[in-house]
Design an enzyme around this catalytic site. Sequence first.
Site, PDB file in Angstrom:
ATOM      1  N   ASN A  66     -10.761  26.180  39.432  1.00  0.00           N
ATOM      2  CA  ASN A  66      -9.442  25.591  39.736  1.00  0.00           C
ATOM      3  C   ASN A  66      -8.600  26.943  40.069  1.00  0.00           C
ATOM      4  OD1 ASN A  66      -6.753  24.511  39.918  1.00  0.00           O
ATOM      5  ND2 ASN A  66      -6.770  23.994  37.910  1.00  0.00           N
ATOM      6  N   LYS A  82      -5.713  27.120  41.095  1.00  0.00           N
ATOM      7  CA  LYS A  82      -4.083  26.806  40.667  1.00  0.00           C
ATOM      8  C   LYS A  82      -3.338  27.322  42.003  1.00  0.00           C
ATOM      9  CE  LYS A  82      -5.329  26.707  35.948  1.00  0.00           C
ATOM     10  NZ  LYS A  82      -5.044  26.953  34.578  1.00  0.00           N
ATOM     11  N   HIS A  91      -4.226  17.160  35.370  1.00  0.00           N
ATOM     12  CA  HIS A  91      -4.376  18.689  34.972  1.00  0.00           C
ATOM     13  C   HIS A  91      -3.252  18.512  33.812  1.00  0.00           C
ATOM     14  CE1 HIS A  91      -4.508  23.184  34.094  1.00  0.00           C
ATOM     15  NE2 HIS A  91      -5.462  22.866  34.589  1.00  0.00           N
ATOM     16  N   GLU A 143      -1.174  21.209  33.332  1.00  0.00           N
ATOM     17  CA  GLU A 143       0.060  21.654  33.828  1.00  0.00           C
ATOM     18  C   GLU A 143       0.852  20.737  34.755  1.00  0.00           C
ATOM     19  OE1 GLU A 143      -2.198  24.721  35.656  1.00  0.00           O
ATOM     20  OE2 GLU A 143      -2.695  25.769  33.822  1.00  0.00           O
ATOM     21  N   GLU A 191      -9.794  19.970  28.475  1.00  0.00           N
ATOM     22  CA  GLU A 191      -9.026  21.304  28.464  1.00  0.00           C
ATOM     23  C   GLU A 191      -8.215  21.183  27.453  1.00  0.00           C
ATOM     24  OE1 GLU A 191      -9.764  22.991  32.883  1.00  0.00           O
ATOM     25  OE2 GLU A 191      -7.710  22.096  32.509  1.00  0.00           O
ATOM     26  N   GLY A 246      -5.683  29.552  29.705  1.00  0.00           N
ATOM     27  CA  GLY A 246      -4.917  30.907  30.156  1.00  0.00           C
ATOM     28  C   GLY A 246      -4.651  31.773  29.036  1.00  0.00           C
ATOM     29  N   SER A 252     -10.348  28.993  29.095  1.00  0.00           N
ATOM     30  CA  SER A 252     -10.777  30.556  28.920  1.00  0.00           C
ATOM     31  C   SER A 252     -12.497  30.653  29.121  1.00  0.00           C
ATOM     32  CB  SER A 252     -10.170  30.848  27.697  1.00  0.00           C
ATOM     33  OG  SER A 252      -8.900  31.101  27.745  1.00  0.00           O
TER      34      SER A 252
HETATM   35  P1  13P Z   1      -8.444  29.353  32.320  1.00  0.00           P
HETATM   36  O1  13P Z   1      -9.625  29.193  32.612  1.00  0.00           O
HETATM   37  O2  13P Z   1      -7.368  30.327  32.878  1.00  0.00           O
HETATM   38  O3  13P Z   1      -8.014  29.005  30.875  1.00  0.00           O
HETATM   39  O4  13P Z   1      -7.839  27.749  32.963  1.00  0.00           O
HETATM   40  C1  13P Z   1      -8.622  26.575  32.672  1.00  0.00           C
HETATM   41  C2  13P Z   1      -8.155  25.571  33.329  1.00  0.00           C
HETATM   42  O5  13P Z   1      -6.754  25.099  33.177  1.00  0.00           O
HETATM   43  C3  13P Z   1      -8.932  25.117  34.563  1.00  0.00           C
HETATM   44  O6  13P Z   1      -8.284  23.862  35.124  1.00  0.00           O
END
Ligand code: 13P
Length: 254
Positions: A12, A14, A98, A100, A170, A176, A216
Site C-alpha cells: 500500500n 499510500k 483503511h 487512515e 491492521e 507506521g 510495520s
Molecule cells: P506500515 O507498514 O508503514 O506500518 O503501514 C501499514 C499499513 O497501513 C498498510 O496498509
Amino acid sequence: MNKERKLLIAGNWKMNKTVAEALDLVQGLRRELAGVKEVDILVCPPFTALSEVSRAILDSNIRLGAQNMSENNAGAFTGEVSAAMLREFSVRYVILGHSERRQFQKESDALIAKKALAAHAASLKPIVCVGETLAERESGQAEKIIGAQLKGSLAGLTKAQMEETILAYEPVWAIGTGKTATTQQVQDIHAFIRRTLVSLFDEATARRVRVQYGGSVKPANARELMSQPDVDGALVGGAALEVRSFSDIVKNSI
Ligand code: 13P
C-alpha cells in the site's frame, strides 16, 4: 512455506510516488520478483500512477490494486473515482476502509459495506481493513471493536462474494510506528476473525478467506508473521516503498 491459502503480499503505497518514482519502483520489483509463483504479489499505487504502472506490469506476476473507490457508479461526485474507472487500468483489487480513511475521512462500516458491494459488482476484489486503536486494545476491547467492524463492513455480502474478499487486520497502533504486534497477538486476532466469519457466513467460507496482517511488516519479521496458521499475507506500508525491502518481504514469505 506450505499454507492452506495462497499468501497475498501487497504494497500500500499510500500518498507516495510520482509517476516517475512509481515506474522506478515497479520496474525494480518486476526484475527482483520475476518467476515468483508461490505467493500472490500486489502493488497499490496512488490513482495518478495506476495507468503507467498498469502498463509497466503487463505480462508479469505483479497485480494491481487501488487504495480506495467510490460507492457510486457515476454522477455528480466531485473528486471521486468509480470501480469502472479502475477497471480500465486492469485494477483487480481495491483497499477499502483503511484505518487512515476511517480516521481522516470518517469512513463508517456502513459506507465500507456499500463500497465492497460496488467493488464486487465490478469484479474487483475488496481488501477490507479492520483494526483496533491502542486505547481500545488496552481497555480489552480489541475483539469487540473488530467484531463490530467485520459485521458492519461485510454486511450484505453473499458467501460467494465473501470468498472473493480479502481482510486485512491492521492494529492502528502498529501502523507506521515501527511497533509490530507480537506474533501471538496477530495469530489470536486472525483466529478470532476467522471464528467471526464462521458465525457471519459459514465454516467453508471462513476457511477460504485470506486474512492479511498489516502494521510495520519488515523483511526481518515477515517470515515469522507469515508462518502463523491464520495469517494469509501482508499489507505493507513503509517497507513497500523500496524495491529491496518489499522484494525481501516477498521472498522471506515463501
Ligand atoms: P506500515 O507498514 O508503514 O506500518 O503501514 C501499514 C499499513 O497501513 C498498510 O496498509
